[in-house]
Write a protein that holds these residues in place. Sequence first.
Motif, PDB file in Angstrom:
ATOM      1  N   GLY A   1       0.841  -1.140  -0.106  1.00 44.76           N
ATOM      2  CA  GLY A   1       0.170  -0.057  -0.100  1.00 44.76           C
ATOM      3  C   GLY A   1       0.875   1.318  -0.079  1.00 44.76           C
ATOM      4  O   GLY A   1       0.474   2.313  -0.684  1.00 44.76           O
ATOM      5  N   LEU A   2       2.041   1.152   0.749  1.00 42.02           N
ATOM      6  CA  LEU A   2       2.699   2.454   0.515  1.00 42.02           C
ATOM      7  C   LEU A   2       3.718   2.756  -0.241  1.00 42.02           C
ATOM      8  O   LEU A   2       4.666   1.699  -0.373  1.00 42.02           O
ATOM      9  CB  LEU A   2       3.374   2.716   2.098  1.00 42.02           C
ATOM     10  N   GLN A   3       3.717   3.509  -1.130  1.00 37.45           N
ATOM     11  CA  GLN A   3       4.724   3.473  -2.147  1.00 37.45           C
ATOM     12  C   GLN A   3       5.906   4.575  -1.714  1.00 37.45           C
ATOM     13  O   GLN A   3       6.941   4.068  -2.152  1.00 37.45           O
ATOM     14  CB  GLN A   3       4.084   4.432  -3.372  1.00 37.45           C
ATOM     15  N   ALA A   4       5.537   5.759  -1.152  1.00 36.80           N
ATOM     16  CA  ALA A   4       6.946   6.331  -0.605  1.00 36.80           C
ATOM     17  C   ALA A   4       6.373   7.293   0.252  1.00 36.80           C
ATOM     18  O   ALA A   4       5.324   7.665   0.616  1.00 36.80           O
ATOM     19  CB  ALA A   4       7.303   7.308  -2.046  1.00 36.80           C
ATOM     20  N   GLN A   5       7.608   7.596   1.296  1.00 40.25           N
ATOM     21  CA  GLN A   5       7.471   8.515   2.310  1.00 40.25           C
ATOM     22  C   GLN A   5       8.673   9.413   2.250  1.00 40.25           C
ATOM     23  O   GLN A   5       9.858   8.927   2.094  1.00 40.25           O
ATOM     24  CB  GLN A   5       7.437   7.850   3.946  1.00 40.25           C
ATOM     25  N   GLU A   6       8.442  10.685   2.427  1.00 40.87           N
ATOM     26  CA  GLU A   6       9.657  11.776   2.167  1.00 40.87           C
ATOM     27  C   GLU A   6       9.406  12.638   3.291  1.00 40.87           C
ATOM     28  O   GLU A   6       8.453  13.295   3.555  1.00 40.87           O
ATOM     29  CB  GLU A   6       9.298  12.493   0.762  1.00 40.87           C
ATOM     30  N   THR A   7      10.736  12.958   3.970  1.00 44.67           N
ATOM     31  CA  THR A   7      10.889  14.116   4.896  1.00 44.67           C
ATOM     32  C   THR A   7      10.864  15.419   4.093  1.00 44.67           C
ATOM     33  O   THR A   7      11.879  15.955   3.375  1.00 44.67           O
ATOM     34  CB  THR A   7      11.969  13.896   5.730  1.00 44.67           C
ATOM     35  N   PHE A   8       9.650  16.087   3.907  1.00 44.78           N
ATOM     36  CA  PHE A   8       9.403  17.229   3.383  1.00 44.78           C
ATOM     37  C   PHE A   8      10.060  18.535   3.911  1.00 44.78           C
ATOM     38  O   PHE A   8      10.809  19.357   2.993  1.00 44.78           O
ATOM     39  CB  PHE A   8       7.842  17.363   2.806  1.00 44.78           C
ATOM     40  N   LEU A   9       9.976  18.488   5.299  1.00 46.04           N
ATOM     41  CA  LEU A   9      10.468  19.746   5.909  1.00 46.04           C
ATOM     42  C   LEU A   9      10.941  19.504   7.251  1.00 46.04           C
ATOM     43  O   LEU A   9      10.465  18.564   8.111  1.00 46.04           O
ATOM     44  CB  LEU A   9       9.392  20.804   6.092  1.00 46.04           C
ATOM     45  N   ARG A  10      12.377  19.897   7.351  1.00 46.45           N
ATOM     46  CA  ARG A  10      12.856  20.000   8.771  1.00 46.45           C
ATOM     47  C   ARG A  10      12.769  21.299   9.345  1.00 46.45           C
ATOM     48  O   ARG A  10      13.342  22.348   8.775  1.00 46.45           O
ATOM     49  CB  ARG A  10      14.001  19.276   8.581  1.00 46.45           C
ATOM     50  N   ASN A  11      12.155  21.567  10.642  1.00 43.73           N
ATOM     51  CA  ASN A  11      11.844  22.859  10.845  1.00 43.73           C
ATOM     52  C   ASN A  11      12.619  22.979  12.365  1.00 43.73           C
ATOM     53  O   ASN A  11      12.891  21.962  13.234  1.00 43.73           O
ATOM     54  CB  ASN A  11      10.378  23.060  11.275  1.00 43.73           C
ATOM     55  N   LYS A  12      12.433  24.252  12.895  1.00 42.45           N
ATOM     56  CA  LYS A  12      13.212  24.475  14.234  1.00 42.45           C
ATOM     57  C   LYS A  12      11.992  24.223  15.339  1.00 42.45           C
ATOM     58  O   LYS A  12      12.454  24.107  16.347  1.00 42.45           O
ATOM     59  CB  LYS A  12      13.545  25.925  14.415  1.00 42.45           C
ATOM     60  N   PHE A  13      10.705  24.174  14.912  1.00 43.15           N
ATOM     61  CA  PHE A  13       9.660  24.068  15.940  1.00 43.15           C
ATOM     62  C   PHE A  13       8.787  23.084  15.302  1.00 43.15           C
ATOM     63  O   PHE A  13       8.628  22.964  14.191  1.00 43.15           O
ATOM     64  CB  PHE A  13       8.909  25.466  16.217  1.00 43.15           C
ATOM     65  N   SER A  14       7.958  22.380  16.370  1.00 50.11           N
ATOM     66  CA  SER A  14       6.798  21.885  15.855  1.00 50.11           C
ATOM     67  C   SER A  14       5.836  22.469  15.059  1.00 50.11           C
ATOM     68  O   SER A  14       5.310  23.620  15.287  1.00 50.11           O
ATOM     69  CB  SER A  14       6.201  21.004  17.177  1.00 50.11           C
TER      70      SER A  14
ATOM     71  N   THR B   1       9.144  17.752  11.878  1.00 52.59           N
ATOM     72  CA  THR B   1       9.161  17.844  10.483  1.00 52.59           C
ATOM     73  C   THR B   1       7.705  17.508   9.858  1.00 52.59           C
ATOM     74  O   THR B   1       6.682  17.488  10.786  1.00 52.59           O
ATOM     75  CB  THR B   1       9.535  16.209  10.482  1.00 52.59           C
ATOM     76  N   ILE B   2       7.785  17.943   8.556  1.00 46.72           N
ATOM     77  CA  ILE B   2       6.549  17.644   7.850  1.00 46.72           C
ATOM     78  C   ILE B   2       6.778  16.375   6.910  1.00 46.72           C
ATOM     79  O   ILE B   2       7.947  16.699   5.985  1.00 46.72           O
ATOM     80  CB  ILE B   2       6.015  18.820   7.072  1.00 46.72           C
ATOM     81  N   LYS B   3       6.189  15.409   6.630  1.00 44.44           N
ATOM     82  CA  LYS B   3       6.297  14.522   5.947  1.00 44.44           C
ATOM     83  C   LYS B   3       5.333  14.194   4.646  1.00 44.44           C
ATOM     84  O   LYS B   3       4.010  14.543   5.019  1.00 44.44           O
ATOM     85  CB  LYS B   3       6.336  13.181   6.681  1.00 44.44           C
ATOM     86  N   LYS B   4       5.802  13.910   3.514  1.00 43.22           N
ATOM     87  CA  LYS B   4       5.094  13.819   2.473  1.00 43.22           C
ATOM     88  C   LYS B   4       4.861  12.284   2.228  1.00 43.22           C
ATOM     89  O   LYS B   4       5.780  11.468   2.171  1.00 43.22           O
ATOM     90  CB  LYS B   4       5.671  14.298   1.283  1.00 43.22           C
ATOM     91  N   TRP B   5       3.547  11.683   1.964  1.00 45.89           N
ATOM     92  CA  TRP B   5       3.266  10.459   1.913  1.00 45.89           C
ATOM     93  C   TRP B   5       2.477  10.118   0.752  1.00 45.89           C
ATOM     94  O   TRP B   5       1.738  11.143  -0.096  1.00 45.89           O
ATOM     95  CB  TRP B   5       2.543   9.897   2.974  1.00 45.89           C
ATOM     96  N   LYS B   6       2.748   9.004  -0.077  1.00 42.14           N
ATOM     97  CA  LYS B   6       1.960   8.643  -1.088  1.00 42.14           C
ATOM     98  C   LYS B   6       1.615   7.023  -1.009  1.00 42.14           C
ATOM     99  O   LYS B   6       2.431   6.072  -0.797  1.00 42.14           O
ATOM    100  CB  LYS B   6       2.901   8.588  -2.653  1.00 42.14           C
ATOM    101  N   ILE B   7       0.186   7.063  -0.969  1.00 38.33           N
ATOM    102  CA  ILE B   7      -0.362   5.387  -0.555  1.00 38.33           C
ATOM    103  C   ILE B   7      -1.302   5.064  -1.728  1.00 38.33           C
ATOM    104  O   ILE B   7      -2.207   5.944  -2.157  1.00 38.33           O
ATOM    105  CB  ILE B   7      -0.938   5.385   0.552  1.00 38.33           C
ATOM    106  N   ASP B   8      -1.130   3.832  -2.406  1.00 37.84           N
ATOM    107  CA  ASP B   8      -2.115   3.530  -3.378  1.00 37.84           C
ATOM    108  C   ASP B   8      -2.604   2.311  -2.692  1.00 37.84           C
ATOM    109  O   ASP B   8      -2.042   1.327  -2.072  1.00 37.84           O
ATOM    110  CB  ASP B   8      -1.281   2.906  -4.535  1.00 37.84           C
ATOM    111  N   PHE B   9      -3.903   2.025  -3.318  1.00 32.35           N
ATOM    112  CA  PHE B   9      -4.671   0.994  -2.656  1.00 32.35           C
ATOM    113  C   PHE B   9      -5.156   0.165  -3.858  1.00 32.35           C
ATOM    114  O   PHE B   9      -5.382   0.570  -4.836  1.00 32.35           O
ATOM    115  CB  PHE B   9      -6.181   1.283  -2.022  1.00 32.35           C
TER     116      PHE B   9
END
Length: 306
Positions: free
Chosen positions: A16-29, A298-306
């Motif tokens: 189901g999960l194609q890819a996961q990417e750490t899109f942004l690393r930040n100083k704060f939540s 972090t903000i993560k970008k996800w791509k899921i296929d079913f």
Amino acid sequence: MKPIKNALLFILISMGLQAQETFLRNKFSVRDFFIKQDSIFYIEKRDVIYFRNQDKTGAINTYFIGGYGLEIYDDSKNNQIITVSNEFPRPVSSLRFYNKSIKIVEDVYYYTQGRSLDALILPDLNYAVLSLSDKKIIVIDYEKKPAFVIRHNITLKSIARKIIFKEGYLYYVTDLGEIFKYNFTTKENTILLAYGKLITDFVLFDQYMVFTTKEGEILKYSFVNGIVSKLNIGNDFVLTSTRYQKDKLIMGTFKGNIIVLDAKTMSILNQFNFHKRSVLKIVNYKDNEFYSSSMDKTIKKWKIDF
């Protein structure tokens, strides 16, 4: 701080999960964010920060909003950003309207008896709905700002951590485990279910709702027959959820897990652990893509296929 433009891409074997990417690393939540076309906007303490995803220079733009941001809303029609903030250490909540053209906060409403726990902006009604720490929910009419009018003032027995507006009704859940439905026209407040446990999140569907508790329960309540069905995720609990493709939900947990739930069958399709701390926000973007932010900054970008 700069966005990660060439972040490491994890290709997963899990079904189901194609890819996961750490899109942004930040100083704060990042407590709240939205994505508009090719740009991402997010709250960082007293600022709203945005950048274009495809900007190879990594240029960062900042709007100073004030307060400590809780919720952010893009009002493109009026070229403004609306935020709900809390003032520390005072128990004060604020509703702020930032004009993007002239880059200033033009109007502010202050609530001085408590902080906001959750908020909604209803642009079609020119309403802002604030759930507050003093056990109230207020509905603010901002159509004629800087004049603000309280149209609804709902007194609760306990705080409401999550509110949803749908088809003229305000739905909310309380720490006493109660689920309510409030009619904006008649001001009638109806209790749908008294479950008796602290409810952390809920999502509405046409014929049922899915809600979660601090005990790690995921439950479905049928509007048709009142039947409650449930499953348990163990020593963890859901903090935030969003609808994703028909009857599916993407859920983020206290321990940083991402859960894919089929709400119709009440079955977990998959579970992933790439956040190191609690998930704060999930944004359904387009097609099979969604984004998640976390206390791990972090903000993560996800791509899921079913």
